[in-house]
Every structure is written in structure tokens, then in C-alpha cells.
Design an enzyme around this catalytic site. Structure first.
Site: not given
Ligand code: NAD
Length: 265
Positions: A147, A160
Site C-alpha cells: 500500500s 495497517y
Molecule cells: P477487499 O476487501 O475487496 O478484498 C479483501 C480480500 O481478502 C477478500 O477476498 C477477502 O475475503 C480476503 N480476506 C480478508 N480477510 C481474510 C482472511 N482472514 N483470510 C483469507 N482471506 C481474507 O480489499 P481490497 O481493497 O481489494 O484489498 C486487497 C489488498 O490491497 C489488501 O492487502 C489491501 O491492504 C491492499 N490495498 C488496498 C487499497 C485500496 O484502496 N483498496 C489500497 C492499497 C492497498
């Protein structure tokens, strides 16, 4: 990339791929022809539909394992089962992640533990279990979804930010350990991407800062991001695909921002 199916014959495992960025990366990898292990929570029928959709795109074996990324025992079972059923994991994408927004003195201890377990420790476990077969085959690609918070802090996101800075450190260390083996280990550092994780934190941030949800989007999230728009999932997914290509063989130990200029400031 000239060969659109350049990952045919490979096996990619993407944690947290039932939603958001992980699903976007899994789709993009499927388009390059690899077998896939999906992971993450969700409705069983929705997941079955996703597995069928991605298998159709890739033309290769595709399955889902519901391991909880907080639990090393379940992670070991997933890694073993995936390798037994679809062959050694050649591409590992550590993407599962959760968020909680609160001031440190009010931060629930169980949320701290869960965020560190899912967002950081799970990547250590999948890595330690995937690396031996990558080393043996002299090829591997590890993409950790970090991130912008691996490079910058924001108030009220202590767990985080700590976990994502940890992912950057783990990425660099692993890259050095396997640098001569044909394996690359990199992290992608997205800014705000339009996914359920971001939509879900708008309300919490509004509460923590005492402002409206509209103000959170305009004055907090998009204020950080000079392009003033959310990053598209595909913009992250295609970088992950590039990192898996031969053209990216000399990119390792990098933490690559896809953040609309956020960390340029
Ligand atoms: P999201 O909530 O859409 O998806 C998260 C995924 O992780 C889902 O498939 C969920 O089922 C799974 N998950 C959650 N807890 C779990 C567990 N205990 N065991 C197994 N699976 C689990 O989130 P996203 O926005 O797509 O985020 C994905 C990654 O990207 C994360 O690491 C997040 O920190 C990172 N990220 C997201 C953003 C953003 O703006 N969305 C920005 C920077 C980084």
C-alpha cells in the site's frame, strides 16, 4: 508483452482473491493462461461461479481454498493442497488484507492482532512454504500487495501502516535471500483503489475525524492523491502481470507505487 498466454503451464496462488484487487489480479493472471488457486471469504455459490469464470478464461485448472489467513495451520493446509492438486506454486500473490481505523488509545487489541496476522504474517507463511519449490525450479515470482501506507503514514491506521511497512521490509529481505535463484520478490504500493475495503472505511474515517463521508472522499482520500481519482483495479493488476514477465526479471526488492502521485509528495 508479445505472448498473451505467457503464464501457460504455471500455477499462481492469490490470497484474498474473492474480491477487489486480488480478484482483479487473478482475472489478469487467468488471461495469461496459468492454473490458479483462489483464496478468500464469500458466498459459496458466488465463489463457485468465480472459479468457473476464471477456469474458462485461463483454460487451466482453477480451484478455491478457504484458508483463513490469520491461521498458520490453515495456510499450511492450503499451500500443501494447492501444490498437490495443481503442481508447485510458481507465482505467489500475497494480497489478503483488512483494515480498521481508530486512534491508538482506542484501537481494539483483537483488531491489531488480526491486521498484523492477515496483512503481514500470512505473507511470511506463504513465502516460507512456496520458496523451496521455486528455488528448486529456478524460477518464481512473488508479488506482495502492500500500500502507499508501506511508504507513508496516516493517523488512525496504526496497525495497517505498521503491517504494510512490515510487508515492504519482508519483500526486500526475501528478494535479497533469493536474488541469485531466478525468483523475484516485489511489492506493489497502491494508493486508494475503488474496492469494498475502501468504501467500507469511509464511514469509520468520517467518525474518527468528525466529518461527513463526502468530506472523507474529497478532503482526505483524494486530497492525498494528486490525480484526484481513485486508482482502477486493472491498473494494479496489469503491473502484477508485468512483474511476472521475463522483462521484469531484474526488478526485485522493489516497492512500486501505483498511487496517482501520493508518495511523490
Ligand atoms: P477487499 O476487501 O475487496 O478484498 C479483501 C480480500 O481478502 C477478500 O477476498 C477477502 O475475503 C480476503 N480476506 C480478508 N480477510 C481474510 C482472511 N482472514 N483470510 C483469507 N482471506 C481474507 O480489499 P481490497 O481493497 O481489494 O484489498 C486487497 C489488498 O490491497 C489488501 O492487502 C489491501 O491492504 C491492499 N490495498 C488496498 C487499497 C485500496 O484502496 N483498496 C489500497 C492499497 C492497498
Amino acid at each position: 508483452m508479445s505472448d498473451d498466454r505467457f503464464l501457460a503451464g504455471r500455477h499462481a496462488l492469490v490470497t484474498g482473491s474473492t474480491s477487489g484487487i486480488g480478484l482483479g489480479i487473478a482475472r489478469a493472471l487467468a488471461q495469461r493462461g496459468c492454473a490458479l488457486t483462489l483464496n478468500g471469504f464469500g458466498d459459496a455459490n458466488d465463489i463457485a461461479r468465480l472459479v468457473a469464470e476464471l477456469a474458462e478464461i485461463s483454460g487451466a485448472a482453477t480451484a478455491h481454498h478457504g484458508a483463513d489467513m490469520r491461521d498458520p495451520v490453515q495456510i499450511e493446509a492450503m499451500m500443501r493442497g494447492a501444490a498437490d492438486e495443481r503442481g508447485p506454486v510458481n507465482v505467489l500473490v500475497n494480497n489478503a488484507g483488512i483494515q480498521h481505523v481508530a486512534p491508538i488509545d482506542q484501537f481494539p487489541v483483537d483488531r491489531w492482532d488480526a491486521i498484523l496476522a492477515v496483512n503481514l504474517s500470512s505473507s511470511f507463511h506463504t513465502l516460507r512454504l512456496a520458496l523451496p519449490s521455486m528455488v528448486a525450479s529456478k524460477w518464481g515470482r512473488v508479488v506482495n500487495v502492500a500500500s502507499a501506507h508501506a511508504l507513508r503514514a496516516s493517523p488512525y491506521k496504526s496497525a495497517y501502516v505498521a503491517a504494510k511497512h512490515g510487508v515492504a521490509g519482508l519483500t526486500k529481505t526475501a528478494a535479497l535471500e533469493v536474488a541469485e535463484t531466478g525468483i523475484t520478490v516485489n511489492a506493489i504500493a497502491p494508493g486508494y483503489v475503488e474496492t469494498p475495503l475502501v468504501t467500507g472505511q469511509v464511514a469509520d474515517t468520517a467518525k474518527a475525524r468528525g466529518i461527513t463521508e463526502e468530506e472523507v472522499l474529497r478532503d482526505v482520500m483524494l486530497l492525498a492523491q494528486p490525480t484526484r481519482r481513485l486508482v482502477a483495479i486493472e491498473e494494479v493488476a496489469e503491473l502484477a502481470v508485468f512483474l511476472c514477465s521475463d522483462a521484469a526479471a531484474s526488478i526485485t526488492g522493489a516497492v512500486l507505487p501505483v498511487d496517482g502521485g501520493w508518495t511523490a509528495k
